[in-house]
Design an enzyme around this catalytic site. Structure first.
Site, PDB file in Angstrom:
ATOM      1  N   LYS A   1      31.998  50.615  34.565  1.00  0.00           N
ATOM      2  CA  LYS A   1      32.874  50.996  35.676  1.00  0.00           C
ATOM      3  C   LYS A   1      34.097  50.087  35.706  1.00  0.00           C
ATOM      4  O   LYS A   1      34.028  48.926  36.106  1.00  0.00           O
ATOM      5  CB  LYS A   1      32.156  50.902  37.027  1.00  0.00           C
ATOM      6  CG  LYS A   1      32.981  51.628  38.108  1.00  0.00           C
ATOM      7  CD  LYS A   1      32.922  50.998  39.468  1.00  0.00           C
ATOM      8  CE  LYS A   1      33.920  49.933  39.757  1.00  0.00           C
ATOM      9  NZ  LYS A   1      35.310  50.359  39.982  1.00  0.00           N
TER      10      LYS A   1
ATOM     11  N   GLU B   1      31.154  36.589  35.960  1.00  0.00           N
ATOM     12  CA  GLU B   1      32.350  35.774  35.778  1.00  0.00           C
ATOM     13  C   GLU B   1      33.212  35.972  37.009  1.00  0.00           C
ATOM     14  O   GLU B   1      33.765  37.051  37.236  1.00  0.00           O
ATOM     15  CB  GLU B   1      33.112  36.138  34.499  1.00  0.00           C
ATOM     16  CG  GLU B   1      34.157  35.071  34.204  1.00  0.00           C
ATOM     17  CD  GLU B   1      35.052  35.407  33.028  1.00  0.00           C
ATOM     18  OE1 GLU B   1      34.660  36.225  32.190  1.00  0.00           O
ATOM     19  OE2 GLU B   1      36.155  34.856  32.980  1.00  0.00           O
TER      20      GLU B   1
ATOM     21  N   CYS C   1      41.642  34.702  35.707  1.00  0.00           N
ATOM     22  CA  CYS C   1      40.539  33.910  36.262  1.00  0.00           C
ATOM     23  C   CYS C   1      40.592  32.474  35.771  1.00  0.00           C
ATOM     24  O   CYS C   1      40.140  31.568  36.463  1.00  0.00           O
ATOM     25  CB  CYS C   1      39.204  34.560  35.937  1.00  0.00           C
ATOM     26  SG  CYS C   1      38.969  34.884  34.205  1.00  0.00           S
TER      27      CYS C   1
ATOM     28  N   GLU D   1      41.270  30.357  45.294  1.00  0.00           N
ATOM     29  CA  GLU D   1      41.945  31.088  44.220  1.00  0.00           C
ATOM     30  C   GLU D   1      43.070  31.927  44.835  1.00  0.00           C
ATOM     31  O   GLU D   1      42.843  32.663  45.789  1.00  0.00           O
ATOM     32  CB  GLU D   1      40.926  32.002  43.526  1.00  0.00           C
ATOM     33  CG  GLU D   1      41.461  32.678  42.296  1.00  0.00           C
ATOM     34  CD  GLU D   1      40.369  33.423  41.540  1.00  0.00           C
ATOM     35  OE1 GLU D   1      39.596  34.154  42.190  1.00  0.00           O
ATOM     36  OE2 GLU D   1      40.289  33.268  40.317  1.00  0.00           O
TER      37      GLU D   1
HETATM   38  P1  NDP Z   1      36.657  42.819  43.166  1.00  0.00           P
HETATM   39  O1  NDP Z   1      35.561  41.881  42.964  1.00  0.00           O
HETATM   40  O2  NDP Z   1      36.672  43.626  44.406  1.00  0.00           O
HETATM   41  O3  NDP Z   1      36.730  43.878  41.950  1.00  0.00           O
HETATM   42  C1  NDP Z   1      36.106  43.705  40.688  1.00  0.00           C
HETATM   43  C2  NDP Z   1      35.305  44.954  40.328  1.00  0.00           C
HETATM   44  O4  NDP Z   1      34.209  45.102  41.229  1.00  0.00           O
HETATM   45  C3  NDP Z   1      36.113  46.246  40.453  1.00  0.00           C
HETATM   46  O5  NDP Z   1      35.725  47.151  39.442  1.00  0.00           O
HETATM   47  C4  NDP Z   1      35.686  46.744  41.815  1.00  0.00           C
HETATM   48  O6  NDP Z   1      35.858  48.113  41.997  1.00  0.00           O
HETATM   49  C5  NDP Z   1      34.234  46.393  41.800  1.00  0.00           C
HETATM   50  N1  NDP Z   1      33.614  46.405  43.116  1.00  0.00           N
HETATM   51  C6  NDP Z   1      34.198  46.274  44.335  1.00  0.00           C
HETATM   52  N2  NDP Z   1      33.264  46.373  45.302  1.00  0.00           N
HETATM   53  C7  NDP Z   1      32.075  46.571  44.688  1.00  0.00           C
HETATM   54  C8  NDP Z   1      30.746  46.750  45.154  1.00  0.00           C
HETATM   55  N3  NDP Z   1      30.438  46.748  46.450  1.00  0.00           N
HETATM   56  N4  NDP Z   1      29.768  46.929  44.242  1.00  0.00           N
HETATM   57  C9  NDP Z   1      30.056  46.919  42.935  1.00  0.00           C
HETATM   58  N5  NDP Z   1      31.289  46.775  42.429  1.00  0.00           N
HETATM   59  C10 NDP Z   1      32.296  46.589  43.305  1.00  0.00           C
HETATM   60  O7  NDP Z   1      37.990  42.056  43.016  1.00  0.00           O
HETATM   61  P2  NDP Z   1      39.411  42.498  43.587  1.00  0.00           P
HETATM   62  O8  NDP Z   1      39.976  43.445  42.657  1.00  0.00           O
HETATM   63  O9  NDP Z   1      39.335  42.934  45.021  1.00  0.00           O
HETATM   64  O10 NDP Z   1      40.178  41.124  43.554  1.00  0.00           O
HETATM   65  C11 NDP Z   1      40.000  40.224  44.637  1.00  0.00           C
HETATM   66  C12 NDP Z   1      40.028  38.798  44.148  1.00  0.00           C
HETATM   67  O11 NDP Z   1      38.994  38.588  43.182  1.00  0.00           O
HETATM   68  C13 NDP Z   1      41.295  38.404  43.455  1.00  0.00           C
HETATM   69  O12 NDP Z   1      42.275  38.035  44.335  1.00  0.00           O
HETATM   70  C14 NDP Z   1      40.810  37.259  42.617  1.00  0.00           C
HETATM   71  O13 NDP Z   1      40.762  36.111  43.420  1.00  0.00           O
HETATM   72  C15 NDP Z   1      39.405  37.649  42.228  1.00  0.00           C
HETATM   73  N6  NDP Z   1      39.324  38.271  40.902  1.00  0.00           N
HETATM   74  C16 NDP Z   1      38.835  37.536  39.864  1.00  0.00           C
HETATM   75  C17 NDP Z   1      38.809  38.077  38.609  1.00  0.00           C
HETATM   76  C18 NDP Z   1      38.303  37.329  37.442  1.00  0.00           C
HETATM   77  O14 NDP Z   1      38.692  37.634  36.323  1.00  0.00           O
HETATM   78  N7  NDP Z   1      37.408  36.372  37.626  1.00  0.00           N
HETATM   79  C19 NDP Z   1      39.326  39.397  38.321  1.00  0.00           C
HETATM   80  C20 NDP Z   1      39.795  40.107  39.483  1.00  0.00           C
HETATM   81  C21 NDP Z   1      39.767  39.541  40.716  1.00  0.00           C
HETATM   82  P3  NDP Z   1      37.256  48.731  42.466  1.00  0.00           P
HETATM   83  O15 NDP Z   1      38.312  47.706  42.292  1.00  0.00           O
HETATM   84  O16 NDP Z   1      37.419  49.852  41.548  1.00  0.00           O
HETATM   85  O17 NDP Z   1      37.052  49.150  43.868  1.00  0.00           O
END
Ligand code: NDP
Length: 499
Positions: free
Chosen positions: A186, A261, A295, A392
């Site tokens: 996903k 991660e 990240c 972050e």
């Molecule tokens: P999220 O954790 O919300 O998104 C990461 C993935 O998880 C996306 O595919 C998202 O789906 C999915 N997701 C969201 N809610 C659920 C759930 N309840 N169950 C399962 N999967 C879920 O990160 P954000 O995109 O909101 O980013 C927010 C913050 O996270 C950023 O500001 C940053 O600080 C951090 N981040 C860290 C990353 C890293 O590489 N370590 C990468 C991205 C974000 P969808 O987005 O499709 O709704």
């Protein structure tokens, strides 16, 4: 490339899910539109999958795994298929990079570099498929032979974020497939295009139906259904610490394995004896790469006090030469922020830093006409208790603190709940090794920033997550060990006496 982008603005891409070997829309035909953050124009439509779609993908993966066709296949055959996918990725690198640049607004050349590096990961995983093996113990006595089988863990859910859509997927999926697992992928609702394109490559390369299923949609319901499912044996999640915690809670249902991660607040530690030119460049790269939406971004600069003023001034001067703008302008190093919510969060964090006493060295919140472009920003006089030092930000914002001695540098570097990466700049071997050994982070770069290799594992200490991806350790993450106790020769001992 701009002319090809223009064609997408005129006729946006439309993608389909890849479930059980078929290309299908979402259950009700609904779609998620995606605007290019840099241009404000719709560039992609993804299926808005439902819980039913997610369950169908999980069922397909479960049935394919239990059938054993892929799980028990010859590693050499799996290797050939993964190599074929790598070949297709290289063949279509421009097309994949175009989609990625449009959906993320990262500079096109950066996107292309990530796609080509992803092909390396598929190639590396192909080699790992052949090299993976268990163990044997010939030391258990004359009548017992021990076998340690290394088996695929089963059905793996892979949930990925928006910042490096194809790269992060390629750090995980080929390794799971190399191990013999089936997968449900996903991607992020903001950047699903290249993950959905991958379905065509897997199909054309001959992957058995159901072994890999890719579907787009919102975190809840699609991601949550994967987390909750008892038919999923492991989830590899990359994203926020908030959803990481939800993954841990959901994993209790069937005690599924997790590889996480999550966030980071990685330090760049700069000692006075370093090569200053190289350090200025490396610190800027670590802080602003991918607009800071990374990240492992080096978002905290810890600089030795004797050079602190000079160093931050040189950073500010050099940042003026970093061009921010259209992802298809070859001179652009920095594109737009992924969406309005993330942009507002960055702006709010900068305001918070200034309100709590930090000093703006350069950058800062842009004016109203700036679109989603946020300039590289340096905050000096930061103290370890400020939010800009602890949380972050996920934007091009560098928080500067200073230290006197090596011990102080290590203490400050470790003064975080995260532990993804660290960057150390020094020409003194003792300092380099002391930092490498004592900073609690999954990756340390010494006099370098962000250079990656498929051979080396990645992952986090502390609240940055657990598990490791890529390298030999990456493929092992997707396996279970099984001990076989094999009696050899005639059996004379009886448990029931006289039997
Ligand atoms: P999220 O954790 O919300 O998104 C990461 C993935 O998880 C996306 O595919 C998202 O789906 C999915 N997701 C969201 N809610 C659920 C759930 N309840 N169950 C399962 N999967 C879920 O990160 P954000 O995109 O909101 O980013 C927010 C913050 O996270 C950023 O500001 C940053 O600080 C951090 N981040 C860290 C990353 C890293 O590489 N370590 C990468 C991205 C974000 P969808 O987005 O499709 O709704």
């Amino acid at each position: 490339m701009l002319d090809r982008a223009q064609r997408v603005f005129d006729a946006p891409n439309s993608f389909q899910n890849f479930i059980a070997g078929r290309f299908v829309g979402a259950e009700h035909g609904d779609t998620i539109p995606r605007e290019s953050p840099a241009h404000g124009k719709i560039v992609s439509y993804y299926p808005a999958s439902t819980r039913t779609d997610a369950k169908a993908a999980i069922t397909a993966a479960r049935e394919s795994f239990d059938a054993g066709t892929w799980a028990f296949s010859y590693g050499g055959d799996r290797a050939r298929l993964l190599q074929e996918v790598a070949r297709m990725i290289r063949r279509d690198a421009d097309e994949l990079a175009l989609v990625e640049a449009l959906e993320t607004s990262k500079p096109f050349e950066a996107a292309r570099g990530e796609i080509l590096f992803s092909a390396e990961l598929w190639d590396y995983a192909a080699g790992a498929a052949r090299a993976l093996h268990g163990d044997s113990l010939n030391t258990l006595g004359a009548s017992m032979l021990g076998l340690v089988l290394r088996e695929p863990i089963g059905v793996v859910g892979i949930i990925t974020p928006w910042n490096y859509p194809f790269l992060i997927l390629s750090e995980r999926l080929p390794f799971a497939l190399a191990a013999g697992c089936s997968a449900v992928v996903k991607p992020s609702e903001f950047t699903s295009g290249t993950a959905l394109m991958l379905g065509r490559y897997l199909k054309d390369a001959g992957l058995p139906d159901g072994v890999c299923n890719i579907l787009s949609g919102l975190g809840d319901p699609v991601g949550q259904t994967i987390l909750d499912s008892h038919d999923v044996d492991m989830v590899a999640f990359t994203g926020s610490t908030r959803v990481g915690r939800a993954a841990i809670a959901a994993s209790a249902g069937n005690i599924k394995k997790l590889s996480l991660e999550l966030g980071g607040k990685s330090p760049s530690v700069v000692f006075a004896d370093c090569d200053l030119d190289a350090a200025v460049d490396g610190v800027i790269k670590a802080a602003t790469v991918n607009m800071g939406e990374c990240c492992i971004a080096g978002s905290r600069l810890l600089v030795q006090a004797s050079i602190a003023d000079e160093f931050q001034n040189r950073i500010a001067q050099r940042l003026q030469q970093v061009q921010m703008g259209d992802p298809f302008d070859p001179a652009s190093r920095i594109g737009a922020i992924i969406n309005r919510a993330q942009f507002d969060r960055i702006a709010q964090m900068v305001r918070d830093g200034l309100a709590s006493g930090a000093r703006l060295v350069c950058g800062g919140e842009p004016g109203h006409n700036a679109g989603l472009f946020f300039p590289p920003t340096v905050l000096a006089d930061v103290t370890p208790d400020m939010r800009v030092a602890r949380e972050e930000i996920f934007g091009p914002v560098l928080s500067v603190m200073s230290f006197e001695r090596l011990e102080d540098a290590i203490r400050l570097a470790n003064d975080t709940e995260y532990g993804l990466a660290a960057y150390v700049w020094t020409n003194d071997l003792t300092k380099a090794l002391s930092c490498s050994r004592r900073i609690r982070a999954g990756r340390v770069w010494v006099n370098a920033a962000l250079e990656g290799y498929p051979e080396l594992p990645l992952g986090g200490f502390k609240q940055s997550g657990n598990g490791r991806e890529t390298g030999r350790y990456g493929i092992e993450e997707y396996t279970e060990l099984k001990s076989v106790h094999l009696k050899v020769g005639e059996q004379t001992e009886r448990w029931v006496e006289g039997a």
